[in-house]
Design a protein around this motif. Structure first.
Motif, mmCIF file in Angstrom:
data_model
loop_
_atom_site.group_PDB
_atom_site.id
_atom_site.type_symbol
_atom_site.label_atom_id
_atom_site.label_comp_id
_atom_site.label_asym_id
_atom_site.label_seq_id
_atom_site.Cartn_x
_atom_site.Cartn_y
_atom_site.Cartn_z
ATOM 1 N N LEU A 6 76.546 -34.333 -16.760
ATOM 2 C CA LEU A 6 76.353 -33.065 -16.071
ATOM 3 C C LEU A 6 76.604 -33.249 -14.582
ATOM 4 C CD1 LEU A 6 73.123 -31.677 -17.816
ATOM 5 C CD2 LEU A 6 75.514 -31.141 -18.318
ATOM 6 N N PRO A 7 77.285 -32.300 -13.954
ATOM 7 C CA PRO A 7 77.621 -32.461 -12.532
ATOM 8 C C PRO A 7 76.421 -32.236 -11.632
ATOM 9 C CG PRO A 7 78.318 -30.303 -13.315
ATOM 10 C CD PRO A 7 77.809 -31.048 -14.526
ATOM 11 N N MET A 10 76.384 -27.643 -9.960
ATOM 12 C CA MET A 10 76.641 -26.884 -11.174
ATOM 13 C C MET A 10 76.863 -25.417 -10.843
ATOM 14 S SD MET A 10 74.359 -26.666 -14.673
ATOM 15 C CE MET A 10 74.698 -28.380 -15.060
ATOM 16 N N GLU A 11 77.832 -24.811 -11.509
ATOM 17 C CA GLU A 11 78.105 -23.391 -11.352
ATOM 18 C C GLU A 11 77.344 -22.594 -12.410
ATOM 19 O OE1 GLU A 11 79.586 -21.968 -8.894
ATOM 20 O OE2 GLU A 11 80.279 -23.832 -7.946
ATOM 21 N N GLN A 14 78.685 -22.616 -15.932
ATOM 22 C CA GLN A 14 78.393 -23.848 -16.670
ATOM 23 C C GLN A 14 76.978 -23.829 -17.236
ATOM 24 O OE1 GLN A 14 79.540 -26.243 -13.131
ATOM 25 N NE2 GLN A 14 80.708 -27.505 -14.559
ATOM 26 N N LEU A 15 76.023 -23.376 -16.438
ATOM 27 C CA LEU A 15 74.646 -23.349 -16.908
ATOM 28 C C LEU A 15 74.470 -22.338 -18.026
ATOM 29 C CD1 LEU A 15 71.753 -24.304 -16.768
ATOM 30 C CD2 LEU A 15 71.366 -22.741 -14.854
ATOM 31 N N ILE A 86 67.446 -28.867 -13.469
ATOM 32 C CA ILE A 86 68.320 -27.914 -12.794
ATOM 33 C C ILE A 86 67.487 -27.291 -11.685
ATOM 34 C CG2 ILE A 86 69.798 -25.894 -12.980
ATOM 35 C CD1 ILE A 86 70.765 -28.183 -14.732
ATOM 36 N N SER A 112 70.696 -31.539 -11.278
ATOM 37 C CA SER A 112 71.827 -30.758 -10.776
ATOM 38 C C SER A 112 71.289 -29.657 -9.892
ATOM 39 C CB SER A 112 72.630 -30.123 -11.928
ATOM 40 O OG SER A 112 73.145 -31.089 -12.821
ATOM 41 N N LEU A 114 72.054 -25.758 -8.831
ATOM 42 C CA LEU A 114 72.785 -24.556 -9.208
ATOM 43 C C LEU A 114 73.377 -23.928 -7.959
ATOM 44 C CD1 LEU A 114 73.643 -22.478 -11.341
ATOM 45 C CD2 LEU A 114 71.497 -21.263 -10.867
ATOM 46 N N ASN A 115 74.677 -23.998 -7.819
ATOM 47 C CA ASN A 115 75.366 -23.512 -6.626
ATOM 48 C C ASN A 115 75.138 -22.005 -6.455
ATOM 49 O OD1 ASN A 115 76.947 -23.748 -4.360
ATOM 50 N ND2 ASN A 115 78.896 -23.879 -5.457
#
Length: 275
Positions: A6-7, A10-11, A14-15, A86, A112, A114-115
């Motif tokens: 997992l990056p 995260m966008e 993706q989530l 997250i 990650s 969340l952007n």
């Protein structure tokens, strides 16, 4: 152990896909305001009151909470070594970054960001939940890893050295001493000032600004990856975002000064510049 699947950044799209699977043991932690969490949050999210990430004790309220406070908080939200956190907030990444810095202090590397956080999630019509979730509590054992923590004693001996730099994430007025929130105003000698607000792209729902351009700016200002970088603000809340940005950019040696200016500006034995 660092998750490789997992990056870190995260966008929302993706989530959304991840929420439909059981492939990863996600622990979604919302550091938004209590009001915003009650209004709407990502399905399954557990709320952490932002101020709980700080000790809250004057005159240095931004310092790390006690081991007992950290144990209670992270047991309550159900943190365990196998969970992938997250992190998100409702303000562009300050509190989420503070949470990620805290996870680094705990040695928990599965996480990650969340952007864009709640702004991106809600404004782009991803699913929301209004009922409050209660986590299955864990028995989390806190171990403090000091590497991500900067203290005064880590900073003063390194001032003026070639392989050390400071990122002051406060406003320009706080940095130059025209806005004083402590006994003394100004900045740590040699500190570079980039206001945390300059890291947020308001045209893209509070996502981080273009990372390539940010890296070029940091390099031009002497905040390059080959140095140890200490970042701070007033209470290591706003500098949670500068810390997070450097993590995402791959900086290998960064620290958060948790005493921040509330400590530096209230002590009598710390050097101050007003240039």
């Amino acid at each position: 152990m660092m998750s490789t699947s997992l990056p870190l950044l995260m966008e929302a799209e993706q989530l959304t896909k991840l929420l439909a699977t059981d492939e990863h043991k996600l622990l979604i932690l919302d550091t938004s305001s209590a009001e915003n969490h009650a209004k709407h949050h990502i399905p399954g999210a557990i709320h952490i009151e932002p101020k709980a990430l700080q000790c809250g004790t004057p005159p240095y309220p931004g310092q790390l909470p006690s081991v007992e406070q950290l144990t209670e908080m992270f047991s309550r939200v159900g943190l365990s070594d196998d969970k992938h956190v997250i992190a998100y907030d409702d303000e562009g990444g300050g509190w989420a970054g503070r949470l990620i810095w805290t996870l680094d202090v705990l040695g928990h590397k599965n996480y990650s960001y969340l952007n864009g956080g709640l702004a991106a999630w809600v404004n782009e019509d991803h699913p929301i939940q209004t009922s409050i979730n209660t986590a299955q509590a864990s028995d989390y054992q806190v171990t403090i890893h000091p590497a991500p923590i900067a203290e005064v004693e880590d900073i003063i001996p390194n001032l003026g050295t070639d392989n050390f730099a400071i990122w002051d994430a406060r406003s320009a007025g706080e940095h130059n001493g025209s806005k004083v929130l402590t006994k003394r105003g100004g900045h740590i000698p040699g500190a570079v000032n980039i206001d945390w607000l300059e890291l947020m792209d308001r045209d893209r729902n509070m996502r981080l600004v273009n990372l390539e351009q940010l890296q070029q700016r940091l390099d031009a200002l002497g905040l390059s990856k080959d140095k140890q970088i200490v970042t701070h603000c007033q209470t290591h809340h706003r500098s949670g975002l500068s810390y997070l940005a450097m993590k995402i950019l791959g900086y290998p040696n960064i620290k958060g000064y948790h005493g921040s200016w509330s400590e530096w500006g209230n002590r009598e034995d710390t050097p101050i510049a007003n240039d």
